[in-house]
Motif scaffolding. Structure first.
Motif, PDB file in Angstrom:
ATOM      1  N   ALA A 283       0.824  -1.206   0.000  1.00 55.80           N
ATOM      2  CA  ALA A 283       0.000   0.000   0.000  1.00 55.80           C
ATOM      3  C   ALA A 283       0.860   1.259   0.000  1.00 55.80           C
ATOM      4  CB  ALA A 283      -0.928  -0.015   1.217  1.00 55.80           C
ATOM      5  N   LEU A 284       1.980   1.238   0.732  1.00 57.35           N
ATOM      6  CA  LEU A 284       2.886   2.400   0.732  1.00 57.35           C
ATOM      7  C   LEU A 284       3.498   2.608  -0.649  1.00 57.35           C
ATOM      8  CD1 LEU A 284       4.687   1.881   4.161  1.00 57.35           C
ATOM      9  CD2 LEU A 284       3.080   3.696   3.560  1.00 57.35           C
ATOM     10  N   ALA A 285       3.869   1.514  -1.322  1.00 57.64           N
ATOM     11  CA  ALA A 285       4.455   1.643  -2.659  1.00 57.64           C
ATOM     12  C   ALA A 285       3.449   2.222  -3.641  1.00 57.64           C
ATOM     13  CB  ALA A 285       4.954   0.280  -3.139  1.00 57.64           C
ATOM     14  N   GLU A 286       2.188   1.767  -3.554  1.00 54.79           N
ATOM     15  CA  GLU A 286       1.158   2.304  -4.443  1.00 54.79           C
ATOM     16  C   GLU A 286       0.904   3.781  -4.146  1.00 54.79           C
ATOM     17  OE1 GLU A 286      -2.195  -0.192  -3.883  1.00 54.79           O
ATOM     18  OE2 GLU A 286      -1.335  -1.919  -4.952  1.00 54.79           O
ATOM     19  N   HIS A 287       0.951   4.141  -2.866  1.00 54.90           N
ATOM     20  CA  HIS A 287       0.752   5.548  -2.501  1.00 54.90           C
ATOM     21  C   HIS A 287       1.883   6.414  -3.054  1.00 54.90           C
ATOM     22  CE1 HIS A 287      -0.242   9.068  -0.109  1.00 54.90           C
ATOM     23  NE2 HIS A 287       1.003   9.078   0.348  1.00 54.90           N
ATOM     24  N   GLU A 288       3.126   5.956  -2.900  1.00 53.72           N
ATOM     25  CA  GLU A 288       4.259   6.726  -3.425  1.00 53.72           C
ATOM     26  C   GLU A 288       4.190   6.847  -4.941  1.00 53.72           C
ATOM     27  OE1 GLU A 288       7.722   4.784  -2.029  1.00 53.72           O
ATOM     28  OE2 GLU A 288       7.407   5.298   0.087  1.00 53.72           O
TER      29      GLU A 288
END
Length: 325
Positions: A290-295
């Motif tokens: 989820a953090l990678a998709e947000h970034e």
């Protein structure tokens, strides 16, 4: 040594012609494990009954039998037919529905009422969009084998209605030609073309016409489904499973990471609000995903703005450069 690859389906069919002395699986069914699931390999006492497999150390159960899945009885092989009985009708039934949520009982009852016992009916839950349907191929193979051993008998493939066979006009027409070429008869109990299919004269034209109608009906269903999904999406209703990491959870992770905490420290405090894992904490991998998709989502507008700025600067330099005479 044993061939590490799975045997051909014909090997499995030959093994399953015999009952298993170890797990008591009846003919037509794969072996089952002590825990009640489909075994990964056939039991030795069973496949050694097949002469060409007798020297193997093990015979794998093919993937289409579902090794490791809950065990269900398969379709028994067709009973041997006396080839000296001319003019006899031998029926092979086929029933199909598209999804696991649908039931085959109505088709099976109609075939049984027509005089076809369930042990002679091949059934499966699979979409017509999948070209290779294992039980349908098995039904065709059984019909061809019976016809080869009893050429004087009339072998009839019986289905409830045409769309149980498929909804593609070209595929249905090719199937009719295949049955005709092997001396088989197609019978439909309901639908627009009930009765025996006559490959000659007007019967062929009617079959082609209703096959085209079945394909048109499938396209209409597909278009209606896509329109419904599009309308729901515009209203903010999206299908599929709910996200594991919600916006509130992602905001909490971002805020606490800014404060110096690691994902491993934050993970136990997060609770999934909906779905099958409701009340549990998400995995660390889900949080990192989820953090990678947000970034990635945050970086995309910046990349677009940078590209637009570079393009504007390039145009400005090109207009400022005087053209040579």
């Amino acid at each position: 040594m044993t061939d590490p690859h799975d045997p051909a389906p014909a090997d499995a069919d030959d093994v399953e012609r015999h009952p298993c002395p170890r797990c008591a699986a009846e003919p037509g069914s794969p072996c089952r494990s002590r825990g009640g699931a489909v075994a990964g390999t056939y039991h030795t006492g069973r496949f050694t009954k097949v002469p060409r497999l007798a020297k193997l150390l093990r015979v794998q159960i093919p993937a289409d039998r579902g090794p490791g899945q809950p065990w269900r009885p398969g379709t028994p092989p067709p009973a041997p037919v006396d080839p000296d009985t001319p003019g006899a009708d031998i029926h092979i039934g086929y029933a199909r529905c598209s999804t696991l949520g649908q039931e085959l009982d109505s088709q099976l009852d109609a075939l049984a009422k027509h005089g076809i016992p369930r042990e002679k009916v091949f059934s499966e839950k699979i979409s017509t969009r999948i070209r290779v349907r294992p039980q349908f191929e098995a039904a065709l193979a059984a019909a061809r084998e019976i016809k080869a051993h009893a050429p004087h008998c009339r072998v009839i493939l019986t289905v409830y209605e045409m769309k149980r066979l498929g909804r593609d006009a070209a595929e249905l027409t090719a199937l009719a030609d295949h049955l005709t070429a092997h001396g088989l008869v197609l019978e439909m109990l309901a639908g627009p073309l009930p009765g025996m299919y006559d490959p000659s004269g007007p019967g062929r034209l009617l079959f082609a016409f209703f096959a085209a109608m079945a394909e048109t009906e499938r396209e209409n269903i597909r278009e209606s489904t896509l329109e419904g999904l599009d309308t729901a999406a515009r209203k903010g209703k999206h299908g599929g499973r709910p996200p594991v990491i919600t916006d509130d959870m992602l905001h909490t992770v971002l805020r606490r990471r800014t404060a110096g905490e690691s994902v491993e420290q934050i993970q136990p405090d997060l609770i999934i609000p909906t779905g099958k894992r409701k009340g549990h904490s998400p995995s660390v991998a889900s949080i990192y995903r989820a953090l990678a998709e947000h970034e990635k989502a945050q970086a995309y507008p910046e990349a677009v703005e940078a590209a637009q700025a570079d393009f504007a600067a390039l145009r400005q330099r090109s207009t400022a450069t005087p053209t040579s005479a």
